[in-house]
Design a protein around this motif. Structure first.
Motif, PDB file in Angstrom:
ATOM      1  N   MET A 133      43.395  15.872  43.310  1.00 42.68           N
ATOM      2  CA  MET A 133      42.020  16.101  43.730  1.00 42.68           C
ATOM      3  C   MET A 133      41.066  15.690  42.607  1.00 42.68           C
ATOM      4  SD  MET A 133      40.074  17.218  46.171  1.00 42.68           S
ATOM      5  CE  MET A 133      40.885  18.365  47.280  1.00 42.68           C
ATOM      6  N   GLN A 134      41.423  16.048  41.396  1.00 45.63           N
ATOM      7  CA  GLN A 134      40.586  15.718  40.251  1.00 45.63           C
ATOM      8  C   GLN A 134      40.524  14.204  40.051  1.00 45.63           C
ATOM      9  OE1 GLN A 134      42.108  17.345  36.502  1.00 45.63           O
ATOM     10  NE2 GLN A 134      41.464  15.442  35.527  1.00 45.63           N
ATOM     11  N   TYR A 135      41.672  13.542  40.067  1.00 46.65           N
ATOM     12  CA  TYR A 135      41.702  12.089  39.874  1.00 46.65           C
ATOM     13  C   TYR A 135      40.928  11.378  40.986  1.00 46.65           C
ATOM     14  CZ  TYR A 135      45.527  12.382  36.405  1.00 46.65           C
ATOM     15  OH  TYR A 135      46.276  12.621  35.308  1.00 46.65           O
ATOM     16  N   TRP A 136      41.248  11.771  42.227  1.00 47.84           N
ATOM     17  CA  TRP A 136      40.711  11.009  43.356  1.00 47.84           C
ATOM     18  C   TRP A 136      39.194  11.124  43.447  1.00 47.84           C
ATOM     19  CZ3 TRP A 136      44.561  11.756  48.063  1.00 47.84           C
ATOM     20  CH2 TRP A 136      45.832  11.292  47.664  1.00 47.84           C
ATOM     21  N   LYS A 137      38.713  12.347  43.245  1.00 48.36           N
ATOM     22  CA  LYS A 137      37.265  12.508  43.306  1.00 48.36           C
ATOM     23  C   LYS A 137      36.588  11.716  42.195  1.00 48.36           C
ATOM     24  CE  LYS A 137      35.472  16.674  44.364  1.00 48.36           C
ATOM     25  NZ  LYS A 137      35.347  18.150  44.449  1.00 48.36           N
ATOM     26  N   ALA A 138      37.207  11.752  41.027  1.00 51.82           N
ATOM     27  CA  ALA A 138      36.611  11.041  39.893  1.00 51.82           C
ATOM     28  C   ALA A 138      36.637   9.532  40.141  1.00 51.82           C
ATOM     29  CB  ALA A 138      37.353  11.401  38.614  1.00 51.82           C
ATOM     30  N   GLU A 139      37.740   9.054  40.756  1.00 53.01           N
ATOM     31  CA  GLU A 139      37.810   7.616  41.057  1.00 53.01           C
ATOM     32  C   GLU A 139      36.688   7.209  42.002  1.00 53.01           C
ATOM     33  OE1 GLU A 139      41.735   5.853  42.099  1.00 53.01           O
ATOM     34  OE2 GLU A 139      42.512   7.769  41.398  1.00 53.01           O
ATOM     35  N   ALA A 140      36.498   8.016  43.059  1.00 53.76           N
ATOM     36  CA  ALA A 140      35.456   7.685  44.029  1.00 53.76           C
ATOM     37  C   ALA A 140      34.089   7.677  43.353  1.00 53.76           C
ATOM     38  CB  ALA A 140      35.476   8.681  45.183  1.00 53.76           C
ATOM     39  N   ARG A 141      33.876   8.618  42.455  1.00 56.90           N
ATOM     40  CA  ARG A 141      32.586   8.667  41.767  1.00 56.90           C
ATOM     41  C   ARG A 141      32.442   7.481  40.820  1.00 56.90           C
ATOM     42  NH1 ARG A 141      31.305  14.797  39.836  1.00 56.90           N
ATOM     43  NH2 ARG A 141      29.427  13.787  39.035  1.00 56.90           N
ATOM     44  N   PHE A 142      33.546   7.102  40.188  1.00 63.07           N
ATOM     45  CA  PHE A 142      33.467   5.928  39.312  1.00 63.07           C
ATOM     46  C   PHE A 142      33.080   4.688  40.108  1.00 63.07           C
ATOM     47  CE2 PHE A 142      35.450   1.975  38.070  1.00 63.07           C
ATOM     48  CZ  PHE A 142      34.814   1.753  36.857  1.00 63.07           C
ATOM     49  N   LEU A 143      33.771   4.520  41.251  1.00 70.59           N
ATOM     50  CA  LEU A 143      33.504   3.320  42.049  1.00 70.59           C
ATOM     51  C   LEU A 143      32.053   3.311  42.522  1.00 70.59           C
ATOM     52  CD1 LEU A 143      36.851   3.264  44.011  1.00 70.59           C
ATOM     53  CD2 LEU A 143      36.103   1.560  42.341  1.00 70.59           C
ATOM     54  N   ARG A 144      31.565   4.480  42.923  1.00 70.13           N
ATOM     55  CA  ARG A 144      30.178   4.579  43.365  1.00 70.13           C
ATOM     56  C   ARG A 144      29.239   4.174  42.221  1.00 70.13           C
ATOM     57  NH1 ARG A 144      28.295  10.427  45.189  1.00 70.13           N
ATOM     58  NH2 ARG A 144      28.573  10.804  42.968  1.00 70.13           N
ATOM     59  N   ALA A 145      29.537   4.677  41.015  1.00 73.89           N
ATOM     60  CA  ALA A 145      28.713   4.309  39.861  1.00 73.89           C
ATOM     61  C   ALA A 145      28.787   2.804  39.620  1.00 73.89           C
ATOM     62  CB  ALA A 145      29.182   5.072  38.628  1.00 73.89           C
ATOM     63  N   TYR A 146      29.997   2.260  39.812  1.00 73.79           N
ATOM     64  CA  TYR A 146      30.148   0.827  39.588  1.00 73.79           C
ATOM     65  C   TYR A 146      29.324   0.015  40.585  1.00 73.79           C
ATOM     66  CZ  TYR A 146      31.850  -3.709  38.518  1.00 73.79           C
ATOM     67  OH  TYR A 146      31.871  -5.028  38.142  1.00 73.79           O
ATOM     68  N   PHE A 147      29.310   0.471  41.851  1.00 76.94           N
ATOM     69  CA  PHE A 147      28.507  -0.261  42.853  1.00 76.94           C
ATOM     70  C   PHE A 147      27.029  -0.218  42.475  1.00 76.94           C
ATOM     71  CE2 PHE A 147      32.048   1.221  45.854  1.00 76.94           C
ATOM     72  CZ  PHE A 147      32.794   0.091  45.600  1.00 76.94           C
ATOM     73  N   TYR A 148      26.574   0.937  41.986  1.00 76.47           N
ATOM     74  CA  TYR A 148      25.176   1.013  41.543  1.00 76.47           C
ATOM     75  C   TYR A 148      24.932   0.048  40.382  1.00 76.47           C
ATOM     76  CZ  TYR A 148      23.714   4.886  44.501  1.00 76.47           C
ATOM     77  OH  TYR A 148      23.356   5.650  45.572  1.00 76.47           O
ATOM     78  N   TRP A 149      25.961  -0.086  39.545  1.00 76.12           N
ATOM     79  CA  TRP A 149      25.827  -1.025  38.437  1.00 76.12           C
ATOM     80  C   TRP A 149      25.649  -2.461  38.938  1.00 76.12           C
ATOM     81  CZ3 TRP A 149      24.639  -3.270  34.301  1.00 76.12           C
ATOM     82  CH2 TRP A 149      25.297  -4.427  33.884  1.00 76.12           C
ATOM     83  N   GLU A 150      26.432  -2.823  39.952  1.00 76.23           N
ATOM     84  CA  GLU A 150      26.307  -4.172  40.510  1.00 76.23           C
ATOM     85  C   GLU A 150      24.894  -4.388  41.049  1.00 76.23           C
ATOM     86  OE1 GLU A 150      28.281  -6.890  40.683  1.00 76.23           O
ATOM     87  OE2 GLU A 150      29.961  -6.005  39.600  1.00 76.23           O
ATOM     88  N   LEU A 151      24.325  -3.317  41.639  1.00 73.55           N
ATOM     89  CA  LEU A 151      22.953  -3.429  42.134  1.00 73.55           C
ATOM     90  C   LEU A 151      21.973  -3.496  40.971  1.00 73.55           C
ATOM     91  CD1 LEU A 151      23.122  -0.796  45.021  1.00 73.55           C
ATOM     92  CD2 LEU A 151      22.815  -3.256  45.297  1.00 73.55           C
ATOM     93  N   LEU A 152      22.220  -2.654  39.959  1.00 73.82           N
ATOM     94  CA  LEU A 152      21.290  -2.566  38.827  1.00 73.82           C
ATOM     95  C   LEU A 152      21.119  -3.909  38.138  1.00 73.82           C
ATOM     96  CD1 LEU A 152      19.672  -0.583  36.910  1.00 73.82           C
ATOM     97  CD2 LEU A 152      21.737  -0.568  35.499  1.00 73.82           C
ATOM     98  N   LYS A 153      22.235  -4.607  37.909  1.00 77.83           N
ATOM     99  CA  LYS A 153      22.093  -5.856  37.154  1.00 77.83           C
ATOM    100  C   LYS A 153      21.397  -6.931  37.976  1.00 77.83           C
ATOM    101  CE  LYS A 153      26.779  -7.637  37.944  1.00 77.83           C
ATOM    102  NZ  LYS A 153      28.069  -7.959  37.309  1.00 77.83           N
ATOM    103  N   ARG A 154      21.491  -6.821  39.298  1.00 79.19           N
ATOM    104  CA  ARG A 154      20.822  -7.812  40.142  1.00 79.19           C
ATOM    105  C   ARG A 154      19.357  -7.488  40.373  1.00 79.19           C
ATOM    106  NH1 ARG A 154      26.003  -7.808  41.705  1.00 79.19           N
ATOM    107  NH2 ARG A 154      26.952  -9.765  42.365  1.00 79.19           N
ATOM    108  N   TYR A 155      19.095  -6.230  40.723  1.00 78.66           N
ATOM    109  CA  TYR A 155      17.769  -5.886  41.237  1.00 78.66           C
ATOM    110  C   TYR A 155      16.956  -4.985  40.327  1.00 78.66           C
ATOM    111  CZ  TYR A 155      20.010  -7.587  45.446  1.00 78.66           C
ATOM    112  OH  TYR A 155      20.665  -8.371  46.347  1.00 78.66           O
ATOM    113  N   GLY A 156      17.599  -4.328  39.350  1.00 74.31           N
ATOM    114  CA  GLY A 156      16.924  -3.272  38.609  1.00 74.31           C
ATOM    115  C   GLY A 156      17.188  -1.959  39.319  1.00 74.31           C
ATOM    116  N   GLY A 157      16.209  -1.043  39.251  1.00 65.87           N
ATOM    117  CA  GLY A 157      16.393   0.244  39.908  1.00 65.87           C
ATOM    118  C   GLY A 157      16.471   0.100  41.404  1.00 65.87           C
ATOM    119  N   VAL A 158      17.333   0.917  42.015  1.00 70.12           N
ATOM    120  CA  VAL A 158      17.518   0.841  43.467  1.00 70.12           C
ATOM    121  C   VAL A 158      17.500   2.262  44.022  1.00 70.12           C
ATOM    122  CG1 VAL A 158      18.835  -1.307  43.459  1.00 70.12           C
ATOM    123  CG2 VAL A 158      20.024   0.878  43.153  1.00 70.12           C
ATOM    124  N   PRO A 159      17.368   2.396  45.368  1.00 63.69           N
ATOM    125  CA  PRO A 159      17.427   3.742  45.946  1.00 63.69           C
ATOM    126  C   PRO A 159      18.739   4.435  45.579  1.00 63.69           C
ATOM    127  CG  PRO A 159      16.626   2.188  47.566  1.00 63.69           C
ATOM    128  CD  PRO A 159      17.070   1.376  46.397  1.00 63.69           C
TER     129      PRO A 159
END
Lengths: 570, 1008
Positions: A133-159
């Motif tokens: 549970m600890q690993y999986w939740k953390a993985e999902a949160r990491f991936l979510r953060a990573y997707f925001y990163w992909e948006l950040l480098k392209r667009y800047g701040g996003v919703p």
């Protein structure tokens, strides 16, 4: 009369049969996974829940031939797509528009973010072990953060959606967060989850799951960008609101310290190191073709295949009756960026560079990055002279051929003396240790610790096979200034991380795109003869406008969400 | 039993009566109690072969002077003896002989003489669950009958409808043997197809077995179909048996067919030259790119000096034949007696494809098609009150095609230029290259073959019991139908290697594979249908006509392994008329399907409609207007439904995502992902429909006309909401949001004149289909011209082209294009908001927004055994968007074809006359965006069908006991008039699919 009553009864019973018709089937598909089955409250192993976690990983960008079969780096001064008029060239031709952006990633990222949020919302139903549970939740949160990163480098701040799983009738008019808020969100997420992730190295079977190293590496990357000239108060916007959306409004040199701190935190993880096996550039090559090694921190995992070899090998190679495509044409600009084996740049009079034998005595990484004329591949030397096997100058022979005299060698398996390709691992490195070293060097240099920066670069050069030279400076001048070192680090980053989706963003964050993307992209024209004659020719004249520092938010999204502010210039 | 006894008593009574009247004077009868001692009163009813009564026919007893005429109901009475022969005659019909038997009441069917002129009294209107006499009908419908249908040498009846009906537009987009499918547009919708009362979608069967095809257009006609009603219907009624002597009909037809227009590729020289020009235009480096053809190559392409290294191949000619054939054999028989009536027919169609074949293959690689259709319709009077019937259709369709499939060969033709490779190299091997490994010749004859087998069976069984003893006119009926459909393909394909000459050696691409065998079921579906109805049909006191029906039905369809889709419900119709003068018709459906929440529940809706009619000609005041024989004003209004629930879209689910990989080994892991967001509120789409019509017949029925206006509002149309932002992170489901209006006029007029020798007619129908988006949930758009609301449904949007840039000054002074630097010969777009920039804000409705207008003209003449007829089909306000592989030059990253149209490109020398922008290499971001430049006027007129026939005179064929011998020749798609944009292409199939065929058909029909 009796009969007609009988018929009426038949009619009535028919009515009953039809309306209450007997059911032979289930009433709705039982083979479908519902939320209840996906997050099964009885499944201690969480088998199906894991399928859902696996799915979030598929939204990671793949890197190889990602933009309509081209590398994103083919939209920089490092390369051109071999094919004419492919979409990635819109970036170098300056022909991107709101509705014609080859790599928006906007939708993919938000689709990925939703999947992560669904997982986080429902995973608690599944009675998996506390560790999982600890690993999986953390993985999902990491991936979510990573997707925001992909948006950040392209667009800047996003919703920023937080943990919300939007429903059909939820308000989607969500405004953009500022650049600073988005950076903070990603960094905070990384900080919170890093200790919940698997420690490095992950076990063989779990290799590819996001580990603690990935979270810290993401933090390093985000902070590096945030400290860089474009985002650290150097935005090109005239409108203050828009500037705050795409960068920090004001410069703050201490942001470099945060980068260095993050790298320190990363190094404290241990385990990660450069791969140094064999004679250079073997170590460098092996980083990309061995699934698990000490240098890869996080990668988009792929199946084994030789498709990539077919895509990239020079067009004269016909392997198993299939002709290679040679899709990428690295530029002379990139080739020139590789120093000599002694570490000196080719422009340095003392380097020993010979324009009549331009590939002799070069940084071994050159051989591992591009195919140039004379390099051996599949038991034959590459012929990129005019009319040669790999540049036949004949549209009925090959509709695609190199535009620059080079093809992409990096990431391919070792087929120098083979006659056929075999399936290779083609995981795309998202984070690797070399980047951490370069990030550290850049931060330390900006913080004035030039020699500490030199030490980091030397590690890379030593692994690359650059000769140590006098004082083991690996070609780096004693007493190098901070400015000179900055250029050297940038050059080292360019060649070490070529085609790993760094150059495209680096020239933006360094704010040098206006300069390098307005200068000619060159190639090598080789005329056959004894000896061969080499001539550097311009093959493209890219165009860069300031608005290309940030991607345009897709037109439809702006229309559908009145709270979204478009980036300046679009 | 009681009835039979009574009849027997009556018979004996008559017998006694007639013999005792022997002495009555003044009777011309010679000796009734000797030769004619059984003379009695016979009552007969004369029908035509559409079961309508024939009035005014002359009935004559052979060998006597006794005659009688039929009355308005077709009834006559005559005195004769058992064994006597009577002859019934009437102009326009063939004489009929009938031998009197013991039955004193009987019916006789007359056959029309062969004539192309339409009937004055059309058949009753076929509604889905009842038939209504034409003059009492208030619904909007049109029908085409067998004699017109069989004139077209086609395999889908849809193609025989072209130009013949108002409101129905048909398109023929392919001529593929066995799938020369038509698509239909009935007042803007795709109608359901109902065969003998069952919604099946079957369109390909024996045309000779079809009695009539009726289109139903308004709410009144469709209300009983409930949630299947909104789109209108095409109702197919098959021939049923009729009482009378067995009649056998044999038709043999053969038709050579030629492909109509197909896009014409340029030759190798032009291709290479245009290729270089495109590269030059795009500023592609000639020294370095390696894409230019050298002068040597250009010369060789032009001179054909080295066809192996510099081939110039017309692949179309290499692989296709100019002509193929369609053969059709139909044998049917029809007859019956008081107990049973039958119609049985067998048809075999054998259509050959247009690919060339080679003898060295032991199998056929052509795309041939064969079908066998059996129809058996039997109705049985089980008891005087109970009737029943079994209607059975069996269809077998066998198709063959090359191993790689016909469609991929056609795609290859669209992308393979003339210089790609020689069909065969000098050493006899197959030509090819890295880019073009699709040697089209080899694909056609050396890629193995595949065979498709389709089996369909449609069974309709009914029982009908009158309940006169409860209430005269009451009946009940039960009906069960089954439709099973299966398509199986057997593949026997093989791969082949191609070779490219490389100096002295050859480079191999691809591999020569052995034949790989496999089979698969393409689809397998089952439909069962049950219906119980209670009806009442009675005219009370000659004034009050009542026709009512209530029914319950269940339509259960399973496709493959999908769960059954079941529509159940009840529906009904009550029609009342007063003296045939005023009609009111109320009908309704309450039904729905099982794809709704929760847990596959059936969601039903109520769909009522009301129709009103006024036969003005029946009014007393019209007695003074003798030239008007019929005049009817009618109209209807109602609500219909359209069920499109998807496959359990209300049900939130996860489905398989792309695979992912972990670990250091090679295995992948399963991923599942949230499906499209569920829509828990999904319901059926609806439409409110208004129809008003006026029909009449004047000048002794020589001029008939009909005008209708309709206005239909479709609402709750499923579509994605306008604010479908990707921030949601998933696809929005379709929701019941949209509102569209369709409206239009339809008019028909027929002029016919008949005398005994010459009969002719000319008829025309015109239709318009207009539409308007009333609501499309659009997000705020900055400019009005960007809005779809208010525009016609499926209006094209794009930039408005203002020709091509002709001068640098024009480029400099015109608005700039985002992300593009225009050059001479590029398309210039209108800057609608005048902001100096061409961008998405300048996209507006392009092309015509006028209603679609289409028409048909039919003419026919019958004279002394000869008959000639023709149908013209035409359409206006119709546009084609010419774009993509089949029209552009080098569209696929510089690969792909160049077409003859591309020769009209802009060049400095052909600046004014350019019909195509300057050439570019690959996708041009300016020229290839959606714009009005690529719209072409696709108005056309087509001589869809024409026929000439000759019926041998009775005097000749009567001797050999034949009833009819008719030889005929007809043609299909004979002539087409379209704009010059379609000189190389067919206006309906312009995109390079299987070409539409022109057929010239010769046949003979023998009836005995």
């Amino acid at each position: 009369m009796k009969n007609s009553i009988l018929f009426l009864s038949i009619f009535a019973s028919g009515l009953l049969v039809i309306t209450g018709s007997c059911r032979k089937y289930e009433t709705q598909p039982k083979d479908w996974f519902t939320y209840e089955q996906t997050f099964d409250s009885l499944d201690k192993n969480g088998t199906v829940t894991a399928y859902d976690l696996n799915n979030i990983y598929t939204y990671l960008p793949g890197g190889y031939n990602r933009v309509d079969l081209d590398f994103l780096d083919a939209g920089t001064d490092d390369a051109l797509p071999s094919r004419i008029n492919t979409t990635v060239e819109n970036y170098s031709k300056g022909t991107v528009s709101l509705s014609n952006n080859p790599d928006p990633y906007w939708g993919t990222a938000y689709y990925g973010i939703r999947r992560a949020n669904i997982f986080l919302k429902y995973v608690v139903r599944t009675p998996i072990s506390a560790t999982n549970m600890q690993y999986w939740k953390a993985e999902a949160r990491f991936l979510r953060a990573y997707f925001y990163w992909e948006l950040l480098k392209r667009y800047g701040g996003v919703p920023l959606l937080g943990d919300t799983v939007l429903g059909l009738n939820d308000n989607i008019e969500i405004p953009r967060a500022t650049y600073a808020e988005t950076v903070d969100y990603i960094v905070k997420e990384c900080t919170v989850i890093k200790d919940s992730l698997r420690a490095d190295p992950a076990a063989d079977a779990e290799w590819g799951h996001a580990s603690k190293g990935a979270a810290v590496a993401l933090k390093c990357r985000v902070l590096l960008y945030a400290a860089s000239p474009l985002f650290n108060g150097g935005g090109v916007e005239s409108d203050a609101t828009k500037k705050a959306l795409t960068g920090y409004p004001t410069a703050d040199a201490t942001r470099w310290q945060k980068v260095a701190d993050a790298v320190t935190e990363f190094k404290a993880l241990g385990y990660f190191n450069l791969v140094t096996s064999g004679t250079a550039p073997a170590g460098f090559i092996n980083v990309f073709i061995n699934k698990k090694n000490t240098e890869i921190i996080f990668a988009k995992q792929n199946s084994l295949s030789s498709t990539f070899e077919t895509y990239q090998s020079p067009v004269g190679y016909i392997v198993s009756n299939v002709q290679s495509y040679g899709l990428t044409s690295p530029s002379q600009n990139l080739v020139d960026a590789f120093p000599m084996k002694n570490g000196l740049p080719v422009t340095d009079g003392a380097s020993g560079y010979n324009a009549a034998a331009p590939y002799t005595g070069r940084d071994p990484r050159l051989d591992a990055t591009v195919f140039y004329n004379g390099l051996t591949w599949l038991n034959r030397t590459v012929q990129t002279w005019q009319g040669g096997a790999d540049k036949p100058d004949n549209p009925t022979r090959a509709q695609i051929q190199t535009r620059t005299g080079y093809y992409l060698r990096k990431f391919l398996g070792n087929f120098t003396t083979s006659t056929a390709f075999s399936n290779q691992s083609h995981n795309f490195p998202i984070f690797r240790f070399a980047e951490i070293l370069l990030t550290n060097a850049e931060a330390l240099n900006e913080l004035g610790q030039v020699e500490n920066a030199v030490a980091e670069i030397i590690k890379l050069r030593a692994r690359a096979g650059i000769t140590a030279g006098s004082g083991s400076r690996y070609g780096i001048r004693t007493g190098i200034t901070q400015t000179e070192m900055s250029d050297l680090i940038r050059n080292e980053r360019r060649i070490e991380l070529a085609f790993e989706e760094h150059r495209f963003w680096d020239i933006r964050r360094w704010k040098i795109a206006g300069q390098v993307m307005n200068a000619p992209i060159t190639g090598m024209k080789i005329t056959n003869g004894t000896p061969l004659t080499y001539q550097i020719v311009t093959v493209a004249n890219p165009v860069f406008q300031n608005r290309l520092y940030h991607m345009p938010i897709p037109y439809d999204e702006i229309l559908k969400n009145s709270k979204l502010i478009q980036n300046e210039g679009w | 039993m009681k009835l039979i006894l009574i009849r027997f008593a009556l018979f004996c009574g008559t017998l006694l009566l007639t013999c005792s009247s022997k002495a009555v004077p003044g009777k011309t009868t010679t000796d009734p109690c000797h030769a004619h001692w059984l003379a009695q009163k016979y009552t007969g009813t004369v029908f035509d072969n559409t079961n309508s009564p024939v009035a005014g026919a002359l009935v004559k007893v052979v060998g006597t002077g006794i005659t009688a005429n039929t009355g308005p109901n077709g009834v006559f009475t005559i005195e004769a003896n058992s064994g006597d022969t009577i002859i019934i005659s009437k102009a326009g019909f063939k004489n009929k002989e009938y031998v009197l038997g013991e039955d004193v009441s009987f019916s006789i069917a007359l056959d029309y003489e062969y004539t192309v002129v339409p009937l004055k009294n059309p058949q009753a209107v076929q509604l889905p669950y009842s038939t209504v006499p034409q003059q009492l009908a208030v619904a909007s419908s049109d029908a085409v009958y067998n004699n017109d249908l069989i004139k077209s040498p086609v395999t889908s009846f849809g193609n025989a409808l072209a130009g013949r009906m108002a409101g129905l537009q048909t398109f023929q987009f392919s001529g593929l043997p066995g799938s020369d499918g038509a698509s239909y547009n009935l007042r803007g919708q795709t109608p359901v197809i109902i065969v003998d009362g069952v919604v099946t979608g079957l369109t390909q069967f024996d045309l000779e077995e079809i009695e009539s095809v009726t289109v139903l257009k308004d709410a009144s006609a469709m209300a009983m179909l409930g949630v299947s009603g909104s789109n209108g219907a095409i109702v197919v009624t098959t021939k049923k048996g009729i009482e009378g002597k067995a009649q056998v009909s044999l038709t043999v037809q053969t038709a050579p067919q030629q492909p109509l227009g197909y896009p014409k590729a340029v030759n190798a020289y032009d291709y290479a030259r245009l290729h270089n020009e495109a590269l030059r235009n795009d500023g592609i480096d000639s020294a370095n790119s390696g894409l230019y053809y050298s002068q040597t190559a250009l010369d060789a392409y032009q001179n054909h000096s080295d066809p192996y290294s510099y081939p110039d191949v017309n692949y179309w000619k290499e692989i296709t034949k100019n002509s193929s054939t369609l053969n059709r054999y139909t044998l049917s028989t029809r007859g019956g007696n008081k107990f049973a009536k039958y119609f049985v027919s067998v048809e075999h169609v054998n259509q050959s494809g247009f690919f060339k074949t080679v003898d060295s293959n032991s199998y056929n690689t052509n795309n041939n098609f064969k079908s066998y259709v059996i129809r058996s319709n039997v109705d049985v009077n089980i008891t005087p009150k109970l009737t029943g019937g079994i209607y059975l259709l069996g269809r077998i369709q066998n198709a063959n095609e090359p191993g790689v499939t016909t469609s991929s060969i056609l795609s290859s033709l669209l992308i393979t230029p003339a210089n790609a490779y020689p069909v065969l190299n000098q050493n006899g091997s197959l030509g090819g290259s890295q880019i073009y490994q699709n040697n089209i010749w080899a694909q056609t004859v050396a890629s193995g073959y595949r065979q498709n087998y389709k089996r369909d069976v449609l069974v309709n069984v009914y029982l009908k019991r009158t309940l006169n003893e409860l209430l005269p006119g009451l009946y009940t009926k039960a009906k069960v139908a089954y439709y099973g459909s299966l398509s199986e393909t057997i593949y026997r394909g093989k791969s082949f290697a191609v070779y490219q000459k490389n100096g002295a050696s050859y480079t191999q691409f691809g591999t020569n594979g052995t034949q790989g065998n496999g089979n698969g079921i393409d689809y397998q579906s089952r439909l069962d249908y049950e219906e119980f109805s209670l009806g009442y049909d009675k005219t009370i006191n000659d004034d009050h006509g009542i026709n009512a029906i209530v029914l319950v039905n269940r339509d259960n369809y399973s496709n493959g392994y999908d769960l059954p889709y079941t529509i159940t419900g009840t529906s009904g119709r009550v029609a009342y008329n007063y003296k045939g003068r005023y009609m009111i018709d109320a009908s309704w459906g309450i039904n729905g399907s099982n794809r709704y929440p929760d847990n596959g529940k059936t969601k039903r809706g109520f769909f009522p409609a009301i129709g009103l009619g006024w036969n003005i000609d029946q009014e007393a005041f019209m007695a003074n207007v003798p030239f008007v024989s019929a005049l009817k004003l009618y109209g209807s209004y109602g609500k219909t439904g359209w069920d499109k629930p998807g496959y359990f879209v209300y049900y939130p689910r996860f489905y398989d995502g792309p695979g992912y990989y972990y670990g250091t080994s090679t295995g992948g892991v399963t991923t599942i992902t949230e499906g499209t967001l569920a829509n828990p509120n999904i319901t059926f789409q609806k439409a409110n429909k208004l129809n008003i019509g006026l029909s009449g017949s004047v000048l002794k029925d020589q001029l008939a006309f009909k005008v209708e206006y309709y206005r239909n509002k479709y609402y709750d149309i499923l579509m994605q909401r306008g604010q479908n932002s990707t921030l949601l992170g998933n696809d929005y489901p379709d929701e019941n949001i949209g509102k569209n209006r369709y409206f239009g006029w339809e008019g028909q007029v027929t002029w016919r004149q008949t005398s005994n020798k010459l009969q002719y007619f000319i008829a025309a129908n015109v239709s318009t289909i207009g539409s308007k988006v009333l609501y499309a949930d659009e997000v705020d758009k900055p400019y009005d011209w960007m809005k779809r609301t208010g525009q016609p449904v499926s209006q094209l949007f794009g930039y408005i082209a203002e020709g091509l840039y002709q001068s640098q000054n024009e480029i400099n002074t015109h608005a700039t294009t985002v992300g593009y630097k225009p050059q001479l010969g590029d398309i210039k777009y209108k800057d609608l908001n005048a902001d100096g920039v061409i961008d998405q804000n300048d996209r507006a409705a392009i092309g015509t927004t006028k209603p679609l207008f289409f028409y048909g003209i039919s003419v026919g003449v019958t004279w002394k055994g000869f008959d000639i007829s023709a149908v013209l089909q035409g359409v206006r306000n119709y546009q084609a968007y010419m774009a993509g592989d089949y029209y552009w030059a080098f569209p696929i990253n510089g690969l792909g074809q160049a077409w003859r149209e591309n020769l009209g490109r802009w060049t400095p020398d052909n600046a004014a006359g350019a019909t195509y922008p300057r050439l570019s290499y690959g996708a041009n971001t300016n020229n290839y965006v959606g714009s009005s430049y690529w719209l072409r006027n696709d108005n056309f007129i087509r001589l869809k069908n024409a026929e000439i026939g000759y019926s041998l005179p009775q005097s000749l064929i009567g001797k050999i006991r034949l009833q009819t011998v008719r030889v005929f020749a007809n043609g299909y798609n004979l002539l087409t008039w379209a704009t010059s944009d379609f000189s190389d292409r067919d206006p309906e199939a312009y995109y390079g699919g299987y070409p539409v065929q022109r057929l010239v058909n010769f046949g003979i029909n023998i009836k005995f």
